[in-house]
Motif scaffolding. Structure first.
Motif: not given
Ligand code: C2E
Ligand code: CA
Ligand code: CA
Length: 548
Positions: A326, A384, A416, A446
């Motif tokens: 990530e 993200n 995400e 998420d």
């Protein structure tokens, strides 16, 4: 003593004005005499002192001048006889009446004009909505008190549910209701003046010498509490939700505006939709100052390349390898205090800067893809992205362009989105995610389980992976949570999805999840987020058996 002085002052000022006016009359009279002009010019010029008289002393002033002028041109004065030899009494009487009427009308008109002017000025100082005085009056009022070093209290009110009230209550009813409610609150104080800051924000200036912040708090507390109960407005029964912030003039402040802002900030604490009453706290002001600082310096951070990416490995339990990582943003603040990404990302989302930040992130993540390949690192990077960005048409176009330009396959990236920010009816979001999925990019939800629409999200959005929030992982030993996680993993598998457990910190948590059939693990147990060079070495030296 003081009063006497003031009265004396006023009298001497008036006497001066009267003297000035009389002098003007004589000067005009002399001019006419000196130029030996017609009597008509004298009458026209007489209007000037009458106007000045009205300006200074209203009707009294202009009528007084009319009397003086008529006396000056009376046949009884030697001075007047210089103009003409046949001064008739009858003509003079008519002129006296004329002067008096003109004097009276001039005085009256000017008085009305002054009244109108005063009203215009006053209107400027009042809110069109509530008719309370506004900031233009509050600031000079506070300046005057500050200059005299007088103590006072400011209470800043926020009408929390203003939007709802406006939606359901007719405009005039709402206005009357708000005025009534604030007038009622004003009346509980001995010497308080209400000012309007905006439609839904009001400031009270309390000059009562016997009042302090604590007393003010105690007086307002029952009102604020009661305001959360239903009020009756006409045929409506509705909540009138208030937040209040109390500051006193004895705190540290620079200008009146600064003090008002401090009161406003103090009132804005707590959950945005809840009632509350708050006393001044320097810490809170400092925290807000930090927010301003972050909001203004974040853009510089972006320009100066002070943002950087860390990678947290995600371990696949089937292949026993790190198969993804990530990408987590960090901000190098140099010698300033560090800021957690959770905070600066939230501020970036609220100010809209997140779009530019995410563009920066995507550009760098793509560059890192090539760096990873050069180091024989074969992983998928997880990015993200907030739902707000995904529904932005221009943003989607930008992403498409950069992918084409850099010639990179979207299948090397997962996206995400936090479940909390997925709005319930975003068909545009679904459309964008469908398009992304077609390109090979995988969609992860998420913080799964922390929002309100967990199951709806699963059913509606094209989800490949769910990321179980650390909240659940940290409570995995609780019987109910344990069962929930187990059933959830089975459920996600049944619908063809993959489960990542996030926030795994201990071997015990890891083992429980492994036994439950969880697909992937991310957490401090394996590794904290790492800078790129550390990630390379972690990846190259990774040995799953060390963690078993
Ligand atoms: P997140 O997306 O839920 O990211 C996971 C967070 O959990 C990270 O915090 C990570 O360091 C932390 N974490 C991972 N394993 C553990 C663990 O075992 N224990 C504990 N206590 N924490 C663990 P981080 O890096 O501080 O990021 C916080 C949040 O900031 C992220 O939460 C994400 O919402 C946001 N964020 C970070 N980078 C980005 C970004 O590039 N874009 C966007 N939109 N948001 C980002
Ligand atoms: Ca995340
Ligand atoms: Ca998360």
């Amino acid at each position: 003593m003081n009063l006497k002085f003031i009265r004396g002052n006023i009298i001497s000022k008036s006497a001066f004005k009267i003297l000035l006016l009389m002098l003007t009359c004589f000067v005009i009279n002399y001019i006419v005499f000196a130029v030996n002009d017609e009597f008509g010019s004298l009458q026209l010029l007489s209007l000037i002192p009458m106007l000045i008289g009205a300006f200074f002393l209203n009707i009294f002033g202009s009528v007084l001048i009319a009397i003086i002028l008529s006396m000056l041109y009376s046949p009884f004065l030697y001075f007047s006889n210089l103009y003409t030899t046949n001064f008739e009494i009858a003509g003079w009487v008519i002129r006296v009446i004329g002067y008096l009427v003109i004097g009276f009308l001039l005085g009256l008109s000017l008085k009305e004009l002054k009244k109108y002017h005063k009203k215009l000025l006053d209107d400027k100082l009042r809110s069109q909505f509530s008719n309370f005085y506004n900031l233009l009056k509050l600031i000079p009022d506070l300046d005057a008190l500050n200059e005299k070093k007088e103590k006072y209290i400011l209470v800043f009110f926020n009408l929390v549910n203003n939007d709802e009230l406006r939606k359901y209550i007719e405009f005039d009813n709402l206005r009357n209701f708000i005025i009534d409610e604030f007038t009622k609150i004003q009346n509980i104080f001995n010497d308080a003046q209400a000012y309007s800051y905006s439609f839904n924000q009001y400031v009270f200036l309390i000059k009562d010498k016997g009042m302090d912040e604590k007393k003010c708090y105690n007086l307002l507390l029952p009102i604020i509490k009661a305001s959360s109960k239903s009020c009756i407005i006409g045929n409506y029964s509705i909540n009138f939700l208030l937040k209040a912030g109390i500051v006193s003039s004895s705190i540290n402040f620079t200008t009146s505006k600064d003090l008002i802002q401090k009161a406003r900030i103090i009132s804005e604490q707590g959950n945005p939709q809840e009632v509350g009453i708050y006393l001044y706290k320097q810490d809170y002001i400092e925290e807000r100052k930090l927010y301003y600082e972050i909001a203004t310096s974040l853009i510089d951070a972006l320009i100066n390349n002070d943002l950087y990416i860390m990678y947290q490995p995600i371990v696949d339990l089937k292949s026993r390898k790190i198969d993804s990582a990530e990408a987590l943003l960090r901000w190098d603040r140099k010698d300033k205090s560090p800021i957690a990404p959770g905070l600066f990302i939230t501020i970036a989302e609220e100010t809209g800067l997140i779009l530019e930040i995410t563009k920066w992130l995507i550009t760098n993540v793509i560059d890192n893809y090539f760096n990873f390949r050069a180091h024989s690192i074969d992983i998928v990077q997880t990015i993200n992205i907030s739902a707000v960005e995904l529904v932005d048409f221009k943003f989607s176009k930008w992403v498409k362009n950069i992918i084409e330009e850099k010639q990179v396959s979207p299948s090397n990236f997962n996206i995400e989105i936090t479940e909390r920010v997925i709005s319930s009816n975003s068909s545009v979001l679904k459309h964008t995610l469908d398009l992304l999925k077609k390109t090979g990019c995988k969609i992860e939800i998420d913080d799964f389980g922390t929002g309100y629409n967990s199951f709806k999200t699963l059913g509606e959005l094209p989800t490949d992976i769910i990321k179980l929030d650390k909240y659940f992982i940290h409570r995995i030993n609780e019987k109910q949570i344990h069962t929930m996680i187990k059933c959830l993993i089975e459920l996600i598998h049944k619908i063809g999805g993959i489960v990542i457990a996030e926030g795994v910190e201990t071997k015990e948590q890891f083992k429980i999840l492994e036994n439950m059939g969880c697909d992937k693990i991310q957490g401090f147990y394996f590794s904290k987020p790492l800078e790129i060079k550390d990630f390379y070495s972690y990846y190259n030296n990774f040995d799953f058996s060390k963690y078993e």
